[in-house]
Write an enzyme that holds these catalytic residues in place. Structure first.
Site, short mmCIF file in Angstrom:
data_model
loop_
_atom_site.label_atom_id
_atom_site.label_comp_id
_atom_site.label_asym_id
_atom_site.label_seq_id
_atom_site.Cartn_x
_atom_site.Cartn_y
_atom_site.Cartn_z
N ARG A 25 55.40 54.86 -62.12
CA ARG A 25 56.11 55.07 -60.86
C ARG A 25 55.41 56.20 -60.11
O ARG A 25 54.72 57.03 -60.71
CB ARG A 25 57.57 55.45 -61.11
CG ARG A 25 58.37 54.42 -61.91
CD ARG A 25 59.78 54.93 -62.19
NE ARG A 25 60.58 53.95 -62.90
CZ ARG A 25 60.66 53.86 -64.22
NH1 ARG A 25 59.97 54.71 -64.98
NH2 ARG A 25 61.42 52.93 -64.79
N LYS B 72 62.06 57.81 -65.40
CA LYS B 72 63.34 57.55 -64.76
C LYS B 72 64.47 57.84 -65.74
O LYS B 72 64.43 57.44 -66.89
CB LYS B 72 63.40 56.09 -64.30
CG LYS B 72 64.60 55.76 -63.43
CD LYS B 72 64.51 54.36 -62.89
CE LYS B 72 65.68 54.03 -61.98
NZ LYS B 72 65.59 52.65 -61.45
N ARG C 185 52.59 49.00 -59.80
CA ARG C 185 53.35 48.89 -61.05
C ARG C 185 53.77 47.44 -61.30
O ARG C 185 53.65 46.94 -62.42
CB ARG C 185 54.56 49.81 -60.97
CG ARG C 185 55.50 49.78 -62.17
CD ARG C 185 56.57 50.86 -61.97
NE ARG C 185 57.76 50.66 -62.78
CZ ARG C 185 57.92 51.12 -64.01
NH1 ARG C 185 56.93 51.78 -64.60
NH2 ARG C 185 59.05 50.93 -64.67
N TYR D 67 59.48 39.52 -64.06
CA TYR D 67 58.06 39.29 -63.81
C TYR D 67 57.62 37.90 -64.21
O TYR D 67 56.56 37.43 -63.79
CB TYR D 67 57.22 40.37 -64.52
CG TYR D 67 57.43 41.74 -63.93
CD1 TYR D 67 57.01 42.03 -62.63
CD2 TYR D 67 58.10 42.73 -64.63
CE1 TYR D 67 57.24 43.27 -62.07
CE2 TYR D 67 58.33 43.98 -64.08
CZ TYR D 67 57.90 44.24 -62.80
OH TYR D 67 58.14 45.48 -62.23
#
Length: 273
Positions: A135, A160, A215, A247
């Site tokens: 990130r 995160k 990412r 994904y």
């Protein structure tokens, strides 16, 4: 704002005790301050109906769902923790997140994009974002000591949610002159966002490219190359496999390798006369 000072101080103390990141603390304090300014009252004098009215106001302005939900998180913390109104947080509604497919670059587009990034420092940082699937907040926080070349991993100290994890260290990335981290003046996220805009234009890409696109591309390319989705989950630092599973929806090789049930049928289709 004088009436806010004791409440703000207590909220900051509560966030510090719970080890919320400085960026999260700033966003929560800002959100609560804007909420207070809207009614011109201290939040401890406002209730659930006021929160609802403020949410209606935000929605009418067309605020992005991510910004809306960040404000919800701030208000839930304020009322649930600092003001100890246990009944309120669950009744402060989040905005429903639109289920959009992530933008993904092809391998060729990644090359064109990274080669077009202006400045060595930004190029190295954005290359790192793609090479390790980081990130933007994780990229700008990297320090030289986080690069563990003997083990070929990158230590992410504060991902995160304050989580630590290890990301992969690419052999090619290790050969790149990665800019030394200045603890006083580290590279700013806005610099990388601006570099993305410049590189996208210079590379002639029509897709909307952000740091997070790199990412997304990292995860999708790993999946297309046969990496187990559970390994990708660990590398990205996702709590839930369902987050990583999206994904599969943008991995063209996964789609291409899947046989249609029609192809398994012994069927002759006769065109109409």
């Amino acid at each position: 704002m004088a009436a806010m000072s004791p409440l703000r101080r207590r909220m900051i103390e509560d966030m510090t005790v719970r080890n919320l990141s400085p960026a999260t603390q700033r966003s929560y304090v800002h959100a609560v301050a804007k909420f207070s300014q809207y009614f011109d009252k201290s939040p401890d004098r406002l209730g659930l109906e006021d929160v609802r009215a403020y949410q209606v106001h935000l929605a009418s302005k067309g605020i992005a769902w991510a910004s809306f939900n960040q404000i919800v998180c701030a208000l839930r913390f304020l009322y649930g923790v600092t003001l100890a109104r246990a009944e309120m947080p669950e009744r402060i509604a989040y905005a429903r997140e639109p289920r959009k497919l992530p933008v993904v670059l092809s391998a060729e587009e990644v090359v064109h994009f990274l080669e077009a990034v202006p400045g060595l420092k930004s190029r190295a940082a954005l290359t790192t974002a793609y090479a390790a699937g980081l990130r933007v907040s994780e990229v700008v926080a990297l320090k030289n000591r986080d690069i563990e070349s003997k083990r070929m991993v990158i230590r992410i100290e504060r991902g995160k949610g304050g989580k630590e994890r290890y990301a992969m260290l690419s052999t090619q990335l290790l050969r790149i002159l990665f800019p030394g981290r200045d603890p006083v003046h580290p590279i700013d996220q806005t610099v990388l966002h601006a570099a993305c805009r410049s590189a996208r234009q210079a590379a002639g890409l029509e897709k909307h490219v952000t740091v997070h696109t790199l990412r997304h591309s990292f995860a999708t390319h790993l999946l297309e190359n046969g990496t187990d989705i559970r390994i990708i989950q660990v590398l990205l630092g996702h709590n839930n496999l369902s987050t990583t599973a999206r994904y599969t929806q943008v991995s063209t090789s996964t789609i291409q390798k899947t046989t249609s049930p029609l192809d398994r049928l012994d069927l002759e289709i006769v065109p109409p006369a």
